[in-house]
Design a protein around this motif. Sequence first.
Motif, PDB file in Angstrom:
ATOM      1  N   VAL A   1      -2.091  40.854  -2.388  1.00  0.00           N
ATOM      2  CA  VAL A   1      -2.475  39.652  -3.136  1.00  0.00           C
ATOM      3  C   VAL A   1      -2.584  39.987  -4.620  1.00  0.00           C
ATOM      4  O   VAL A   1      -2.105  39.237  -5.480  1.00  0.00           O
ATOM      5  CB  VAL A   1      -3.811  39.067  -2.611  1.00  0.00           C
ATOM      6  CG1 VAL A   1      -4.348  38.001  -3.563  1.00  0.00           C
ATOM      7  CG2 VAL A   1      -3.629  38.470  -1.219  1.00  0.00           C
ATOM      8  N   ALA A   2      -3.219  41.125  -4.933  1.00  0.00           N
ATOM      9  CA  ALA A   2      -3.351  41.546  -6.329  1.00  0.00           C
ATOM     10  C   ALA A   2      -1.990  41.765  -6.977  1.00  0.00           C
ATOM     11  O   ALA A   2      -1.766  41.389  -8.138  1.00  0.00           O
ATOM     12  CB  ALA A   2      -4.187  42.822  -6.416  1.00  0.00           C
ATOM     13  N   LYS A   3      -1.057  42.336  -6.237  1.00  0.00           N
ATOM     14  CA  LYS A   3       0.282  42.578  -6.777  1.00  0.00           C
ATOM     15  C   LYS A   3       1.010  41.264  -7.057  1.00  0.00           C
ATOM     16  O   LYS A   3       1.639  41.098  -8.112  1.00  0.00           O
ATOM     17  CB  LYS A   3       1.102  43.432  -5.805  1.00  0.00           C
ATOM     18  CG  LYS A   3       2.475  43.802  -6.346  1.00  0.00           C
ATOM     19  CD  LYS A   3       3.251  44.670  -5.382  1.00  0.00           C
ATOM     20  CE  LYS A   3       4.623  45.016  -5.962  1.00  0.00           C
ATOM     21  NZ  LYS A   3       5.452  45.797  -5.011  1.00  0.00           N
ATOM     22  N   VAL A   4       0.923  40.320  -6.118  1.00  0.00           N
ATOM     23  CA  VAL A   4       1.528  39.000  -6.317  1.00  0.00           C
ATOM     24  C   VAL A   4       0.941  38.347  -7.566  1.00  0.00           C
ATOM     25  O   VAL A   4       1.649  37.765  -8.392  1.00  0.00           O
ATOM     26  CB  VAL A   4       1.307  38.108  -5.084  1.00  0.00           C
ATOM     27  CG1 VAL A   4       1.709  36.669  -5.371  1.00  0.00           C
ATOM     28  CG2 VAL A   4       2.085  38.638  -3.882  1.00  0.00           C
ATOM     29  N   ALA A   5      -0.390  38.470  -7.712  1.00  0.00           N
ATOM     30  CA  ALA A   5      -1.071  37.877  -8.864  1.00  0.00           C
ATOM     31  C   ALA A   5      -0.632  38.533 -10.167  1.00  0.00           C
ATOM     32  O   ALA A   5      -0.386  37.857 -11.171  1.00  0.00           O
ATOM     33  CB  ALA A   5      -2.581  37.994  -8.692  1.00  0.00           C
ATOM     34  N   ALA A   6      -0.531  39.858 -10.157  1.00  0.00           N
ATOM     35  CA  ALA A   6      -0.127  40.581 -11.369  1.00  0.00           C
ATOM     36  C   ALA A   6       1.274  40.176 -11.798  1.00  0.00           C
ATOM     37  O   ALA A   6       1.577  40.101 -12.999  1.00  0.00           O
ATOM     38  CB  ALA A   6      -0.202  42.083 -11.131  1.00  0.00           C
ATOM     39  N   GLU A   7       2.138  39.909 -10.831  1.00  0.00           N
ATOM     40  CA  GLU A   7       3.501  39.473 -11.149  1.00  0.00           C
ATOM     41  C   GLU A   7       3.518  38.119 -11.840  1.00  0.00           C
ATOM     42  O   GLU A   7       4.491  37.769 -12.509  1.00  0.00           O
ATOM     43  CB  GLU A   7       4.349  39.454  -9.871  1.00  0.00           C
ATOM     44  CG  GLU A   7       4.655  40.859  -9.346  1.00  0.00           C
ATOM     45  CD  GLU A   7       5.227  40.876  -7.948  1.00  0.00           C
ATOM     46  OE1 GLU A   7       5.310  39.784  -7.322  1.00  0.00           O
ATOM     47  OE2 GLU A   7       5.610  41.974  -7.470  1.00  0.00           O
ATOM     48  N   LYS A   8       2.430  37.355 -11.667  1.00  0.00           N
ATOM     49  CA  LYS A   8       2.292  36.065 -12.359  1.00  0.00           C
ATOM     50  C   LYS A   8       1.404  36.192 -13.597  1.00  0.00           C
ATOM     51  O   LYS A   8       0.901  35.199 -14.098  1.00  0.00           O
ATOM     52  CB  LYS A   8       1.735  35.013 -11.397  1.00  0.00           C
ATOM     53  CG  LYS A   8       2.730  34.552 -10.344  1.00  0.00           C
ATOM     54  CD  LYS A   8       2.183  33.393  -9.544  1.00  0.00           C
ATOM     55  CE  LYS A   8       3.204  32.872  -8.540  1.00  0.00           C
ATOM     56  NZ  LYS A   8       4.233  32.031  -9.184  1.00  0.00           N
ATOM     57  N   GLN A   9       1.194  37.420 -14.027  1.00  0.00           N
ATOM     58  CA  GLN A   9       0.415  37.730 -15.238  1.00  0.00           C
ATOM     59  C   GLN A   9      -1.069  37.364 -15.107  1.00  0.00           C
ATOM     60  O   GLN A   9      -1.738  37.101 -16.103  1.00  0.00           O
ATOM     61  CB  GLN A   9       1.020  37.039 -16.459  1.00  0.00           C
ATOM     62  CG  GLN A   9       2.442  37.501 -16.784  1.00  0.00           C
ATOM     63  CD  GLN A   9       3.027  36.766 -17.961  1.00  0.00           C
ATOM     64  OE1 GLN A   9       3.419  35.607 -17.853  1.00  0.00           O
ATOM     65  NE2 GLN A   9       3.081  37.427 -19.096  1.00  0.00           N
ATOM     66  N   CYS A  10      -1.574  37.384 -13.882  1.00  0.00           N
ATOM     67  CA  CYS A  10      -3.016  37.200 -13.669  1.00  0.00           C
ATOM     68  C   CYS A  10      -3.737  38.489 -14.063  1.00  0.00           C
ATOM     69  O   CYS A  10      -3.206  39.588 -13.904  1.00  0.00           O
ATOM     70  CB  CYS A  10      -3.323  36.858 -12.216  1.00  0.00           C
ATOM     71  SG  CYS A  10      -2.663  35.257 -11.688  1.00  0.00           S
ATOM     72  N   VAL A  11      -4.952  38.351 -14.566  1.00  0.00           N
ATOM     73  CA  VAL A  11      -5.684  39.510 -15.078  1.00  0.00           C
ATOM     74  C   VAL A  11      -6.893  39.886 -14.233  1.00  0.00           C
ATOM     75  O   VAL A  11      -7.547  40.893 -14.508  1.00  0.00           O
ATOM     76  CB  VAL A  11      -6.134  39.271 -16.539  1.00  0.00           C
ATOM     77  CG1 VAL A  11      -4.931  39.129 -17.447  1.00  0.00           C
ATOM     78  CG2 VAL A  11      -7.031  38.035 -16.646  1.00  0.00           C
ATOM     79  N   ARG A  12      -7.185  39.085 -13.206  1.00  0.00           N
ATOM     80  CA  ARG A  12      -8.309  39.458 -12.342  1.00  0.00           C
ATOM     81  C   ARG A  12      -8.227  38.746 -10.999  1.00  0.00           C
ATOM     82  O   ARG A  12      -7.516  37.746 -10.842  1.00  0.00           O
ATOM     83  CB  ARG A  12      -9.649  39.161 -13.024  1.00  0.00           C
ATOM     84  CG  ARG A  12      -9.899  37.730 -13.379  1.00  0.00           C
ATOM     85  CD  ARG A  12     -11.135  37.677 -14.266  1.00  0.00           C
ATOM     86  NE  ARG A  12     -11.610  36.342 -14.501  1.00  0.00           N
ATOM     87  CZ  ARG A  12     -12.612  36.041 -15.309  1.00  0.00           C
ATOM     88  NH1 ARG A  12     -13.254  36.997 -15.946  1.00  0.00           N
ATOM     89  NH2 ARG A  12     -12.996  34.810 -15.487  1.00  0.00           N
ATOM     90  N   LEU A  13      -8.934  39.304 -10.049  1.00  0.00           N
ATOM     91  CA  LEU A  13      -9.023  38.756  -8.695  1.00  0.00           C
ATOM     92  C   LEU A  13     -10.497  38.536  -8.392  1.00  0.00           C
ATOM     93  O   LEU A  13     -11.317  39.439  -8.594  1.00  0.00           O
ATOM     94  CB  LEU A  13      -8.401  39.728  -7.691  1.00  0.00           C
ATOM     95  CG  LEU A  13      -8.350  39.313  -6.217  1.00  0.00           C
ATOM     96  CD1 LEU A  13      -7.166  40.005  -5.536  1.00  0.00           C
ATOM     97  CD2 LEU A  13      -9.625  39.653  -5.454  1.00  0.00           C
ATOM     98  N   GLN A  14     -10.831  37.333  -7.912  1.00  0.00           N
ATOM     99  CA  GLN A  14     -12.227  37.014  -7.615  1.00  0.00           C
ATOM    100  C   GLN A  14     -12.365  36.527  -6.176  1.00  0.00           C
ATOM    101  O   GLN A  14     -11.393  36.073  -5.561  1.00  0.00           O
ATOM    102  CB  GLN A  14     -12.748  35.963  -8.599  1.00  0.00           C
ATOM    103  CG  GLN A  14     -12.689  36.423 -10.034  1.00  0.00           C
ATOM    104  CD  GLN A  14     -13.365  35.479 -11.004  1.00  0.00           C
ATOM    105  OE1 GLN A  14     -14.216  35.879 -11.771  1.00  0.00           O
ATOM    106  NE2 GLN A  14     -12.960  34.223 -11.009  1.00  0.00           N
ATOM    107  N   LEU A  15     -13.569  36.613  -5.660  1.00  0.00           N
ATOM    108  CA  LEU A  15     -13.872  36.168  -4.308  1.00  0.00           C
ATOM    109  C   LEU A  15     -15.374  36.009  -4.177  1.00  0.00           C
ATOM    110  O   LEU A  15     -16.136  36.358  -5.090  1.00  0.00           O
ATOM    111  CB  LEU A  15     -13.357  37.171  -3.281  1.00  0.00           C
ATOM    112  CG  LEU A  15     -13.961  38.577  -3.320  1.00  0.00           C
ATOM    113  CD1 LEU A  15     -14.085  39.136  -1.916  1.00  0.00           C
ATOM    114  CD2 LEU A  15     -13.084  39.510  -4.153  1.00  0.00           C
ATOM    115  N   ALA A  16     -15.797  35.470  -3.054  1.00  0.00           N
ATOM    116  CA  ALA A  16     -17.226  35.349  -2.758  1.00  0.00           C
ATOM    117  C   ALA A  16     -17.509  36.008  -1.421  1.00  0.00           C
ATOM    118  O   ALA A  16     -16.658  36.023  -0.527  1.00  0.00           O
ATOM    119  CB  ALA A  16     -17.643  33.882  -2.727  1.00  0.00           C
ATOM    120  N   VAL A  17     -18.709  36.559  -1.289  1.00  0.00           N
ATOM    121  CA  VAL A  17     -19.105  37.210  -0.044  1.00  0.00           C
ATOM    122  C   VAL A  17     -20.568  36.890   0.233  1.00  0.00           C
ATOM    123  O   VAL A  17     -21.361  36.719  -0.696  1.00  0.00           O
ATOM    124  CB  VAL A  17     -18.865  38.746  -0.131  1.00  0.00           C
ATOM    125  CG1 VAL A  17     -19.741  39.375  -1.193  1.00  0.00           C
ATOM    126  CG2 VAL A  17     -19.041  39.419   1.215  1.00  0.00           C
TER     127      VAL A  17
END
Length: 351
Positions: A112-128
């Motif tokens: 998921v992080a790799k897919v996001a980075a390919e779209k120039q995303c700079v962070r991954l967030q979630l809730a737990v």
Amino acid sequence: MNYKIRAAGKEDCKDVARMIMELAVFEKMPDQVQISHEELERDGFCQNPFFECLVAEVSDEHRSKDGHTVVGYGLYFYTYSTWKGRSVYLEDLYVMPEFRGNGIGKGLMCKVAKVAAEKQCVRLQLAVLDWNSPARDFYAVKGAKDLTDSEGWHFIRFDGLSLDNLVKDAPKDYCHWEMKYIIRAAKKEDCRDVARMIMELAVFLKDPDQVKISHEELERDGFCENPFFECLVAEVSDEHRSKDGHTVVGYGLYFYTYSTWKGRSVYLEDLYVMSEFRGNGIGKGLMCKVAKVAAEKQCVRLQLAVLDWNSSARDFYAAKGAEDHTDSEGLRFLRFAGLSFDNLVKDAPKD
């Protein structure tokens, strides 16, 4: 064992729906799941999908006791930070119990992080959930920062009657209290004003040095073929312009998200009104207008985050019927950014 991580297809939605229920059972809230595989098909495989999904699939020889080969999933969507820019939110990460310990969970998250980075995303967030210590430990080991602990972010939600009430209170195009103003969709040329107010809000939140976004990036990301966000602005007449000469005096920036329990949702990233214009109903008008726009797209909830020390904002939302899910359920905000995000991308498995 052999497994592969791939983009989910429409035909995987029955398996994803099955695992969504398994995850809800683990989280002790199976009665909260209202989503069906048909809705997943509709919302994830349309012209402008509300989410994307990866699945983990094992070979036939390693199928589950119940005969399943799709044994894990990561469901995510793109979000936007008015401080940092393009981001991704991991709504669900799940692996069936009998397949844990084989690196599938880590593989899904890193992919998921790799897919996001390919779209120039700079962070991954979630809730737990705060009681889910295995999950909290898993993310912490990977470098996630618990923003509820470190910064005091609370997860706020309007749904059901509280959301309906916001929609009903949405103002007409023009509003008359002590002054005349209009709430309208932002245009590309409004981005300088929005960027100015983003910085004003960051100063109020005591973190102005965190803002890395420019009006050019807002133009690029909000006014493209598949925008990362939408925005409403509040504009006053010339006779009521600010002391500094501004007529655009407030904004609400939002994007569409997805709940694997309830479906289509909207997230209000920022709600801001310049201080000299507060007390005229502009903030309420912006929020209610966002709710109305969301309802027209069949969204069932409006969510946002607020800092625990910001009592005026918390009281404002509570008075409108919002529920604080950090208080009531123990939801915590987690974030991978900078080096921790880069490390996820590097660890993404090959196809």
